[in-house]
Design an enzyme around this catalytic site. Structure first.
Site, PDB file in Angstrom:
ATOM      1  N   ASP A  73       0.856  -1.191   0.000  1.00  0.00           N
ATOM      2  CA  ASP A  73       0.000   0.000   0.000  1.00  0.00           C
ATOM      3  C   ASP A  73       0.889   1.237   0.000  1.00  0.00           C
ATOM      4  OD1 ASP A  73      -2.292  -1.570   0.289  1.00  0.00           O
ATOM      5  OD2 ASP A  73      -2.607  -1.050   2.401  1.00  0.00           O
ATOM      6  N   HIS A  78      -2.801   5.693  -1.561  1.00  0.00           N
ATOM      7  CA  HIS A  78      -3.954   4.772  -1.481  1.00  0.00           C
ATOM      8  C   HIS A  78      -5.067   5.355  -0.620  1.00  0.00           C
ATOM      9  CE1 HIS A  78      -6.323   1.185  -1.151  1.00  0.00           C
ATOM     10  NE2 HIS A  78      -5.884   0.796   0.010  1.00  0.00           N
TER      11      HIS A  78
END
Ligand code: MN
Length: 257
Positions: free
Chosen positions: A75, A79
């Site tokens: 991630d 994000h």
């Protein structure tokens, strides 16, 4: 001897082992399921282009379809809304993809309570035993959930109230992200947050605080039981998807035996 020659000799001699923390990537790899009205990712899939046949007599290859957040994946800050002005996955400096890692084992707690949440006191107790969290390193949160990763239903562990999977309390997530020198958080579950984290304040606190602090997430790790509490070096290798919010990643740990 130059340090890289020492490393190669240690790898050849077995005193440094490479542990693969990556889940196999296939159309059976579990994926996150968000409730209505939210949109969901596609799973991973392969589509054959040719396989030593009329379409390509001497070669085999496939097209792949995947979400960025499928399987063992990375991630990037962008994000989350809190990290929207931060790095996309291609902008993460390569030098930050090789970093120290520590392992906090809460697998007994998670076995007793699938909704177990890590609190600051648990991390403080870990630090008492193992020393401070690593500057610029990963906290790998072991819950035993990797044992479920080949079975999507057991992995998501959902009932009429949603998913029951362990995570981190909002207070502890904020403290780890904002008041410790960590680089990021790695977990064995489908995402960095608990199964019930949509109902937390803030919702999905690990995503909110870590990515908002410019830090990173790693999910669906396995084999954390083969790592020491501290001393491993993690290699996290997401694809440099330009503008991407994350990427499936190969994650390897170097461990001294
Ligand atoms: Mn993700």
């Amino acid at each position: 001897m130059p340090v890289l020659d020492q490393l190669l000799a240690a790898l050849a001699g077995g005193s440094v082992e490479i542990v693969d923390l990556t889940a196999p990537l296939s159309d059976r790899t579990p994926i996150l399921r968000l409730p209505e009205p939210f949109a969901n990712t596609v799973p991973f899939s392969l589509r054959e282009i040719s396989r030593y046949d009329d379409r390509g007599p001497a070669w085999y290859w496939n097209d792949i379809t995947t979400g960025e957040h499928v399987g063992t994946h990375f991630d990037a800050p962008v994000h989350w809304a809190t990290g929207r002005d931060g790095e996309d996955v291609a902008q993460v400096p390569a030098g930050r993809l090789v970093a120290p890692a520590v392992v906090l084992d809460a697998s007994e707690h998670a076995a007793a309570d699938p909704d177990f949440l890590l609190e600051i006191e648990h991390v403080r107790a870990w630090e008492e035993a193992h020393g401070p969290l690593p500057d610029g390193g990963w906290l790998l949160y072991r819950t035993g959930w990797d044992a479920r990763s080949a079975d999507a239903e057991a992995f998501l562990n959902a009932d009429e109230n949603g998913s029951h999977a362990p995570g981190i309390s909002p207070e502890c997530a904020r403290w780890l992200a904002e008041e410790t020198p960590l680089l990021g958080l790695g977990v064995e579950t489908v995402g960095t947050d608990a199964g019930g984290a949509h109902a937390f304040d803030p919702p999905f606190p690990c995503h909110s605080y870590f990515l908002g602090a410019g830090k990173y997430g790693l999910t669906q790790l396995q084999n954390l039981s083969r790592l020491p509490a501290r001393g491993a070096v993690l290699v996290a290798a997401p694809l440099p998807i330009v503008g991407g919010s994350g990427s499936p990643a190969r994650v390897l740990a170097l461990v001294e035996r």
